[in-house]
Scaffold this active site. Structure first.
Site, PDB file in Angstrom:
ATOM      1  N   TYR A  65       0.828  -1.211   0.000  1.00 39.89           N
ATOM      2  CA  TYR A  65       0.000   0.000   0.000  1.00 39.89           C
ATOM      3  C   TYR A  65       0.864   1.263   0.000  1.00 39.89           C
ATOM      4  O   TYR A  65       0.357   2.356  -0.282  1.00 39.89           O
ATOM      5  CB  TYR A  65      -0.945   0.057   1.217  1.00 39.89           C
ATOM      6  CG  TYR A  65      -1.915  -1.092   1.358  1.00 39.89           C
ATOM      7  CD1 TYR A  65      -2.197  -1.961   0.303  1.00 39.89           C
ATOM      8  CD2 TYR A  65      -2.558  -1.324   2.568  1.00 39.89           C
ATOM      9  CE1 TYR A  65      -3.072  -3.020   0.463  1.00 39.89           C
ATOM     10  CE2 TYR A  65      -3.446  -2.376   2.729  1.00 39.89           C
ATOM     11  CZ  TYR A  65      -3.687  -3.226   1.676  1.00 39.89           C
ATOM     12  OH  TYR A  65      -4.562  -4.272   1.847  1.00 39.89           O
ATOM     13  N   LEU A  85     -17.657  -4.043   1.804  1.00 37.02           N
ATOM     14  CA  LEU A  85     -18.837  -3.297   1.340  1.00 37.02           C
ATOM     15  C   LEU A  85     -18.963  -3.312  -0.183  1.00 37.02           C
ATOM     16  O   LEU A  85     -19.824  -2.642  -0.749  1.00 37.02           O
ATOM     17  CB  LEU A  85     -18.778  -1.845   1.839  1.00 37.02           C
ATOM     18  CG  LEU A  85     -18.622  -1.688   3.353  1.00 37.02           C
ATOM     19  CD1 LEU A  85     -18.439  -0.223   3.734  1.00 37.02           C
ATOM     20  CD2 LEU A  85     -19.828  -2.271   4.078  1.00 37.02           C
ATOM     21  N   ILE A 142     -12.716  -5.454   7.501  1.00 33.77           N
ATOM     22  CA  ILE A 142     -11.808  -4.291   7.540  1.00 33.77           C
ATOM     23  C   ILE A 142     -12.253  -3.258   6.514  1.00 33.77           C
ATOM     24  O   ILE A 142     -11.562  -3.000   5.528  1.00 33.77           O
ATOM     25  CB  ILE A 142     -10.343  -4.728   7.322  1.00 33.77           C
ATOM     26  CG1 ILE A 142     -10.189  -5.671   6.113  1.00 33.77           C
ATOM     27  CG2 ILE A 142      -9.791  -5.403   8.565  1.00 33.77           C
ATOM     28  CD1 ILE A 142      -8.726  -5.865   5.675  1.00 33.77           C
ATOM     29  N   SER A 161     -12.600   3.704   5.034  1.00 35.12           N
ATOM     30  CA  SER A 161     -13.307   4.968   4.853  1.00 35.12           C
ATOM     31  C   SER A 161     -12.398   6.090   5.297  1.00 35.12           C
ATOM     32  O   SER A 161     -11.623   5.924   6.235  1.00 35.12           O
ATOM     33  CB  SER A 161     -14.616   5.018   5.648  1.00 35.12           C
ATOM     34  OG  SER A 161     -15.238   6.275   5.418  1.00 35.12           O
ATOM     35  N   ARG A 213     -18.638   8.068   8.508  1.00 31.20           N
ATOM     36  CA  ARG A 213     -18.720   6.649   8.114  1.00 31.20           C
ATOM     37  C   ARG A 213     -17.769   5.783   8.943  1.00 31.20           C
ATOM     38  O   ARG A 213     -18.079   4.637   9.260  1.00 31.20           O
ATOM     39  CB  ARG A 213     -18.455   6.509   6.619  1.00 31.20           C
ATOM     40  CG  ARG A 213     -19.620   7.079   5.807  1.00 31.20           C
ATOM     41  CD  ARG A 213     -19.611   6.590   4.379  1.00 31.20           C
ATOM     42  NE  ARG A 213     -18.697   7.324   3.541  1.00 31.20           N
ATOM     43  CZ  ARG A 213     -18.992   8.460   2.886  1.00 31.20           C
ATOM     44  NH1 ARG A 213     -20.211   8.982   2.987  1.00 31.20           N
ATOM     45  NH2 ARG A 213     -18.099   9.054   2.147  1.00 31.20           N
ATOM     46  N   ASN A 231     -19.198   2.613  11.016  1.00 32.01           N
ATOM     47  CA  ASN A 231     -18.748   1.248  10.716  1.00 32.01           C
ATOM     48  C   ASN A 231     -18.320   0.447  11.940  1.00 32.01           C
ATOM     49  O   ASN A 231     -18.073  -0.755  11.833  1.00 32.01           O
ATOM     50  CB  ASN A 231     -17.621   1.280   9.674  1.00 32.01           C
ATOM     51  CG  ASN A 231     -18.115   1.761   8.318  1.00 32.01           C
ATOM     52  OD1 ASN A 231     -19.324   1.904   8.107  1.00 32.01           O
ATOM     53  ND2 ASN A 231     -17.204   2.005   7.387  1.00 32.01           N
TER      54      ASN A 231
HETATM   55  P1  A2P Z   1     -15.459   6.809   1.878  1.00 29.15           P
HETATM   56  O1  A2P Z   1     -13.971   6.744   2.126  1.00 29.15           O
HETATM   57  O2  A2P Z   1     -15.846   8.044   1.118  1.00 29.15           O
HETATM   58  O3  A2P Z   1     -16.270   6.601   3.138  1.00 29.15           O
HETATM   59  P2  A2P Z   1     -14.436  -1.422   0.930  1.00 29.15           P
HETATM   60  O4  A2P Z   1     -13.435  -1.251   2.028  1.00 29.15           O
HETATM   61  O5  A2P Z   1     -15.486  -2.410   1.256  1.00 29.15           O
HETATM   62  O6  A2P Z   1     -13.769  -1.686  -0.390  1.00 29.15           O
HETATM   63  O7  A2P Z   1     -15.258  -0.059   0.754  1.00 29.15           O
HETATM   64  C1  A2P Z   1     -14.619   1.124   0.580  1.00 29.15           C
HETATM   65  C2  A2P Z   1     -15.585   2.165   0.059  1.00 29.15           C
HETATM   66  O8  A2P Z   1     -16.807   2.191   0.779  1.00 29.15           O
HETATM   67  C3  A2P Z   1     -14.957   3.505   0.171  1.00 29.15           C
HETATM   68  O9  A2P Z   1     -15.142   4.110  -1.079  1.00 29.15           O
HETATM   69  C4  A2P Z   1     -15.738   4.240   1.239  1.00 29.15           C
HETATM   70  O10 A2P Z   1     -15.851   5.596   0.884  1.00 29.15           O
HETATM   71  C5  A2P Z   1     -17.068   3.532   1.243  1.00 29.15           C
HETATM   72  N1  A2P Z   1     -17.673   3.401   2.576  1.00 29.15           N
HETATM   73  C6  A2P Z   1     -17.063   3.043   3.709  1.00 29.15           C
HETATM   74  N2  A2P Z   1     -17.932   3.011   4.729  1.00 29.15           N
HETATM   75  C7  A2P Z   1     -19.136   3.380   4.229  1.00 29.15           C
HETATM   76  C8  A2P Z   1     -20.431   3.541   4.793  1.00 29.15           C
HETATM   77  N3  A2P Z   1     -20.670   3.322   6.071  1.00 29.15           N
HETATM   78  N4  A2P Z   1     -21.431   3.929   3.956  1.00 29.15           N
HETATM   79  C9  A2P Z   1     -21.204   4.163   2.650  1.00 29.15           C
HETATM   80  N5  A2P Z   1     -20.012   4.024   2.065  1.00 29.15           N
HETATM   81  C10 A2P Z   1     -18.972   3.633   2.840  1.00 29.15           C
END
Ligand code: A2P
Length: 275
Positions: free
Chosen positions: A50, A190, A229, A232, A237, A241
């Protein structure tokens, strides 16, 4: 309300929700780590690949948290496979993070075409005995890769971190991990993409409990005994979470969410992908 933990097969525990650190650079991740720790996160998941371990380390220091309260995971990718390269790899991760140990070190991808994950794991076993890492595990391993690992090495992985969400449920992988006392960790819980959270079912279930679709998805994972994991960088958010421990889903709701996996979603195939 605090985040629940799951036992690992070596006596340690892992918080069931962690902060995924992929996709953010050093400067972006550091303040997110501070916000997350202030919100109550105690588990952070990064990787050499990363390129943000310095920022993760800075965020941890800036937060002022005591090291022993945190569970920190990192991963070594293909350039550290074979020939004891993981020894220098872990040292470099610790240097970048500014830590003297990590809680969990993972083989990032099996890369079966290279056929080096067994020798890499044997190096990981030595690292675990040397104390710079408390637990060792794998990521993106299929049951066939784990079959070989379990047959040819001594220490069992504590986790297998795989792509998993209601769109990509991989019930055979999850059952295999459970049968071997390996905790499943879900990356991209997500996703993939943003369509999952638009599913009417998740809004309907969420409305009954005063929760968002994302919280319903993450609670579904908690109920299944999986670690998630989510990533965000948004403070609301981030807080949302981990606000999952004041409601439960019914068996029927859990089954309905699992049925969102129609098999149509493109999924990572770790026989051919990785780095
Ligand atoms: P953001 O950083 O704007 O919150 P994953 O880890 O499953 O791949 O998901 C990552 C994405 O989901 C990120 O783009 C993040 O955007 C978004 N995300 C994270 N938590 C939430 C939430 N509670 N509701 C909507 N979108 C979320």
């Amino acid at each position: 309300m605090s985040i629940s933990t799951l036992p690992l097969n070596n006596g340690y525990t892992i918080p069931q929700i962690g902060l995924g650190a992929a996709s953010l650079n050093d400067d972006q991740i550091a303040p997110v780590i501070v916000t997350a720790i202030e919100a109550g996160y105690r588990h952070i998941d990064t990787a050499f690949r990363y390129g943000n371990q310095r920022g993760v380390g800075k965020g941890i220091r800036d937060s002022g948290i005591r090291r022993e309260e945190l569970f920190v995971t990192t991963k070594l990718d293909g350039e550290f496979q074979g020939n004891e390269r993981a020894v220098a790899g872990l040292d470099e991760c610790l240097r970048q993070l500014g830590l003297d140990y990590v809680d969990l070190l993972l083989i990032h991808w099996p890369l079966p075409q290279r056929d080096q994950y067994i020798s890499t794991w044997k190096t990981f076993e030595k690292l675990a005995k040397a104390g710079k890492v408390r637990s060792i595990g794998v990521s993106n391993f299929k049951p066939a890769h784990l079959d070989r690992l379990l047959a040819e090495t001594t220490i069992r992985p504590v986790v297998n971190q795989i792509q998993l969400s209601p769109r990509i449920t991989r019930p055979d992988h999850v059952a295999y991990n459970r049968a071997h006392e390996i905790v499943t960790v879900a990356w991209s819980p997500l996703g993939p993409g943003s369509d999952l959270l638009k599913e009417p079912l998740l809004a309907t279930i969420g409305a009954m409990y005063g929760k968002t679709p994302a919280q319903v998805v993450l609670r579904w994972m908690v109920e299944l005994g999986i670690v998630a994991i989510p990533r965000s960088s948004n403070p609301q958010r981030l807080a949302q979470n981990i606000d999952l421990f004041d409601f439960t889903l019914t068996t029927a709701e859990i089954a309905a969410i699992s049925a969102l996996d129609t098999g149509a979603e493109k999924r990572v195939d770790s026989d051919t992908m990785g780095h």
